[in-house]
Design a protein around this motif. Structure first.
Motif, PDB file in Angstrom:
ATOM      1  N   THR A 122     -11.139  42.226  10.366  1.00  0.00           N
ATOM      2  CA  THR A 122     -10.227  41.343   9.636  1.00  0.00           C
ATOM      3  C   THR A 122     -11.013  40.561   8.594  1.00  0.00           C
ATOM      4  N   VAL A 123     -10.553  40.620   7.362  1.00  0.00           N
ATOM      5  CA  VAL A 123     -11.120  39.820   6.287  1.00  0.00           C
ATOM      6  C   VAL A 123     -10.135  38.695   5.996  1.00  0.00           C
ATOM      7  N   ASN A 124     -10.623  37.450   6.176  1.00  0.00           N
ATOM      8  CA  ASN A 124      -9.751  36.283   6.057  1.00  0.00           C
ATOM      9  C   ASN A 124     -10.238  35.396   4.903  1.00  0.00           C
ATOM     10  N   LEU A 125      -9.367  35.153   3.937  1.00  0.00           N
ATOM     11  CA  LEU A 125      -9.684  34.285   2.798  1.00  0.00           C
ATOM     12  C   LEU A 125      -8.671  33.142   2.767  1.00  0.00           C
ATOM     13  N   VAL A 126      -9.192  31.916   2.799  1.00  0.00           N
ATOM     14  CA  VAL A 126      -8.324  30.730   2.864  1.00  0.00           C
ATOM     15  C   VAL A 126      -8.724  29.759   1.760  1.00  0.00           C
ATOM     16  N   TYR A 127      -7.737  29.292   1.005  1.00  0.00           N
ATOM     17  CA  TYR A 127      -7.944  28.252  -0.004  1.00  0.00           C
ATOM     18  C   TYR A 127      -6.979  27.106   0.301  1.00  0.00           C
ATOM     19  N   SER A 128      -7.551  25.901   0.504  1.00  0.00           N
ATOM     20  CA  SER A 128      -6.732  24.757   0.938  1.00  0.00           C
ATOM     21  C   SER A 128      -7.069  23.519   0.116  1.00  0.00           C
TER      22      SER A 128
ATOM     23  N   GLU B  45       0.855  -1.186   0.000  1.00  0.00           N
ATOM     24  CA  GLU B  45       0.000   0.000   0.000  1.00  0.00           C
ATOM     25  C   GLU B  45       0.890   1.235   0.000  1.00  0.00           C
ATOM     26  N   ASN B  46       0.686   2.110  -0.996  1.00  0.00           N
ATOM     27  CA  ASN B  46       1.553   3.279  -1.162  1.00  0.00           C
ATOM     28  C   ASN B  46       0.721   4.550  -1.355  1.00  0.00           C
ATOM     29  N   PRO B  47       0.120   5.066  -0.296  1.00  0.00           N
ATOM     30  CA  PRO B  47      -0.630   6.316  -0.437  1.00  0.00           C
ATOM     31  C   PRO B  47       0.279   7.542  -0.428  1.00  0.00           C
ATOM     32  N   MET B  48      -0.192   8.604  -1.097  1.00  0.00           N
ATOM     33  CA  MET B  48       0.517   9.874  -1.128  1.00  0.00           C
ATOM     34  C   MET B  48      -0.484  10.989  -0.887  1.00  0.00           C
ATOM     35  N   ASN B  49      -0.140  11.931  -0.003  1.00  0.00           N
ATOM     36  CA  ASN B  49      -1.035  13.030   0.334  1.00  0.00           C
ATOM     37  C   ASN B  49      -0.271  14.344   0.251  1.00  0.00           C
ATOM     38  N   SER B  50      -0.944  15.367  -0.270  1.00  0.00           N
ATOM     39  CA  SER B  50      -0.351  16.691  -0.310  1.00  0.00           C
ATOM     40  C   SER B  50      -1.432  17.736  -0.037  1.00  0.00           C
ATOM     41  N   VAL B  51      -1.043  18.793   0.669  1.00  0.00           N
ATOM     42  CA  VAL B  51      -1.956  19.875   1.020  1.00  0.00           C
ATOM     43  C   VAL B  51      -1.247  21.196   0.765  1.00  0.00           C
ATOM     44  N   PHE B  52      -1.962  22.108   0.092  1.00  0.00           N
ATOM     45  CA  PHE B  52      -1.440  23.453  -0.141  1.00  0.00           C
ATOM     46  C   PHE B  52      -2.409  24.434   0.509  1.00  0.00           C
ATOM     47  N   ASN B  53      -1.909  25.261   1.394  1.00  0.00           N
ATOM     48  CA  ASN B  53      -2.755  26.153   2.183  1.00  0.00           C
ATOM     49  C   ASN B  53      -2.346  27.611   1.931  1.00  0.00           C
ATOM     50  N   ILE B  54      -3.287  28.398   1.399  1.00  0.00           N
ATOM     51  CA  ILE B  54      -3.062  29.829   1.170  1.00  0.00           C
ATOM     52  C   ILE B  54      -4.002  30.607   2.085  1.00  0.00           C
ATOM     53  N   ASP B  55      -3.426  31.367   2.978  1.00  0.00           N
ATOM     54  CA  ASP B  55      -4.211  32.098   3.979  1.00  0.00           C
ATOM     55  C   ASP B  55      -3.895  33.592   3.854  1.00  0.00           C
TER      56      ASP B  55
ATOM     57  N   ASN C  50     -11.173  23.303  -0.680  1.00  0.00           N
ATOM     58  CA  ASN C  50     -11.656  23.862   0.578  1.00  0.00           C
ATOM     59  C   ASN C  50     -11.435  25.370   0.528  1.00  0.00           C
ATOM     60  N   LEU C  51     -12.518  26.127   0.431  1.00  0.00           N
ATOM     61  CA  LEU C  51     -12.448  27.580   0.346  1.00  0.00           C
ATOM     62  C   LEU C  51     -13.256  28.183   1.485  1.00  0.00           C
ATOM     63  N   ARG C  52     -12.618  29.057   2.258  1.00  0.00           N
ATOM     64  CA  ARG C  52     -13.288  29.663   3.406  1.00  0.00           C
ATOM     65  C   ARG C  52     -13.080  31.180   3.360  1.00  0.00           C
ATOM     66  N   ALA C  53     -14.129  31.901   3.668  1.00  0.00           N
ATOM     67  CA  ALA C  53     -14.059  33.356   3.752  1.00  0.00           C
ATOM     68  C   ALA C  53     -14.743  33.796   5.049  1.00  0.00           C
ATOM     69  N   VAL C  54     -14.031  34.526   5.873  1.00  0.00           N
ATOM     70  CA  VAL C  54     -14.554  34.937   7.176  1.00  0.00           C
ATOM     71  C   VAL C  54     -14.250  36.419   7.377  1.00  0.00           C
ATOM     72  N   VAL C  55     -15.271  37.161   7.795  1.00  0.00           N
ATOM     73  CA  VAL C  55     -15.101  38.562   8.161  1.00  0.00           C
ATOM     74  C   VAL C  55     -15.415  38.706   9.644  1.00  0.00           C
ATOM     75  N   SER C  56     -14.472  39.203  10.390  1.00  0.00           N
ATOM     76  CA  SER C  56     -14.673  39.359  11.832  1.00  0.00           C
ATOM     77  C   SER C  56     -14.388  40.793  12.245  1.00  0.00           C
ATOM     78  N   TYR C  57     -15.097  41.207  13.286  1.00  0.00           N
ATOM     79  CA  TYR C  57     -14.913  42.578  13.808  1.00  0.00           C
ATOM     80  C   TYR C  57     -14.893  42.496  15.325  1.00  0.00           C
ATOM     81  N   GLU C  58     -13.892  43.080  15.905  1.00  0.00           N
ATOM     82  CA  GLU C  58     -13.731  43.044  17.347  1.00  0.00           C
ATOM     83  C   GLU C  58     -13.425  44.433  17.857  1.00  0.00           C
TER      84      GLU C  58
END
Length: 399
Positions: free
Chosen positions: A336-342, A316-326, A387-395
């Motif tokens: 804060t406006v946060n945009l993440v693509y993973s 068994e030879n699995p391969m996994n890769s993840v690229f995360n842009i934040d 996986n695409l996430r967009a979050v706007v937060s205010y504190e």
């Protein structure tokens, strides 16, 4: 996902530091969590290299379906066993509804947050960590000899009102021929012939970090290699991680991460469970290996020694890769406006080959051919997850 301050949490949170994980010579990150956090149960169903992952349960089983907790690695759902323990900065275990509520219905069984290490200081720092050792079988079952097996089986049959299986003459012949003709009158130690006395394991990890006030980079390489106590049993894993932090301007910052892991599992065809089953089931008065080097008949053709050594392989030879842009943008104070693509990419390759093994009777005649014919099964699978996430937060703090 959003964030919460620990001071505002009313729920239960346990934190496991990197030092608690790296001091344990284990091959899976889940196994390193045993006893590390209250309320987190880790059960290990096997000690076989590559199959010794721990099943994680937070405060028991809360459903009849999938009771696994949600595992997030730097905010991205993933398999905790793909992460090198040396890469982990800390692990947070969210154990009840109030602490895990921010993650929605997926957090019904709790949440495990894995945070990996990032470059902290300016300049360049290089770290190297390794360990190596040998593993040996422990708590071996004390099996009776071939002669004891014959006598005890006769006694069992006599106690139930049946005639003994082995006549007195057969037992005398066995006693007289054990030394002079071990092929016909064997006294096989199935455990010692099937298992190895020891197996080697090693782990190597090297990381380099550095940068400036605006750019910080951490890169790491990991290699883990573990042999099993059965022939043709091995597990290897290769890890690469690159975590980068960029301060583009006063209002814009970014994190660019890349993770890659490849593992190689090797085991006898059909798995190790069948070999252990027959190794501790066949009596010692059955032949395992003849003096000619040929395999004995075992138990109607089931010979665990032959299965482990020449019965074929499962790979068994699995391969996994993840690229995360934040990306983070702060247009005004407190917002804060946060945009993440993973994206995640996985390749699974499995190959199982059953090899026919010929066994022989004590006089050299052919006994059993197991299995009746060779067979090969091979499969490939490729998976791409977005996986695409967009979050706007205010504190804002009001006096």
């Amino acid at each position: 996902y959003g964030t919460q301050k620990k001071v505002n949490l009313t729920g239960a949170v346990a934190v496991v530091k990197s030092e608690q994980l790296t001091k344990q010579p284990v091959g899976q990150a889940s196994t390193a969590l045993q006893g590390a956090a209250p309320g987190l149960t880790v059960t290990q169903g096997s000690g076989q290299p590559g199959r010794d992952q721990g099943g994680l349960r937070i405060r028991g089983i809360g459903t009849l379906g999938n009771a696994n907790p949600l595992v997030l690695i730097d905010g991205v759902e993933g398999n905790i066993n793909n992460v090198n323990t040396n890469d982990i900065e800390n692990i947070s275990v969210l154990k009840d509804a109030s602490s895990a509520a921010i993650y929605g219905s997926r957090a019904a069984n709790g949440v495990i947050l894995v945070t990996t290490k990032r470059a902290k200081n300016e300049g360049v720092t290089v770290d190297y960590n390794n360990y190596a050792g040998w593993q040996s079988p422990t708590e071996m079952t004390d099996m009776v000899s071939g002669l004891d097996h014959m006598n005890l089986l006769n006694e069992a049959y006599t106690n139930t009102g049946k005639s003994p299986i082995f006549t007195e003459q057969m037992i005398k012949d066995y006693m007289a021929g054990m030394e002079s003709n071990p092929d016909r009158f064997p006294n096989t130690d199935w455990q010692s012939l099937t298992m190895k006395n020891n197996s080697f394991m090693q782990n190597h990890y090297i990381a380099a970090q550095g940068g400036s006030e605006k750019v910080k980079v951490l890169g790491s390489l990991g290699f883990f290699d573990q042999d099993g106590i059965l022939e043709n049993t091995n597990f290897r894993r290769y890890n690469f991680r690159l975590n980068s932090d960029l301060q583009i301007s006063n209002k814009i910052s970014a994190a660019l991460d890349f993770f890659f892991t490849k593992s190689e599992l090797k085991e006898p065809a059909g798995g190790t469970g069948n070999i252990f089953h027959w190794m501790r089931r066949i009596p010692a008065n059955q032949a395992g290996i003849l003096s000619t080097g040929q395999y004995g008949e075992g138990w109607n053709g089931d010979n665990p020694i032959a299965k482990a050594r020449d019965g074929g392989l499962n790979l068994e030879n699995p391969m996994n890769s993840v690229f995360n842009i934040d990306l983070k943008y702060k247009p005004i104070d407190g917002m804060t406006v946060n945009l993440v693509y993973s994206p995640k990419y996985e390749i699974n390759h499995e190959k199982e080959f059953y090899n026919t093994v010929q066994s022989y009777y004590w006089n050299g005649d052919k006994a059993y051919l197991t299995p009746q014919k060779n067979s090969l099964t091979e499969s490939y699978g490729q998976y791409w997850y977005n996986n695409l996430r967009a979050v706007v937060s205010y504190e804002k703090t009001l006096a």
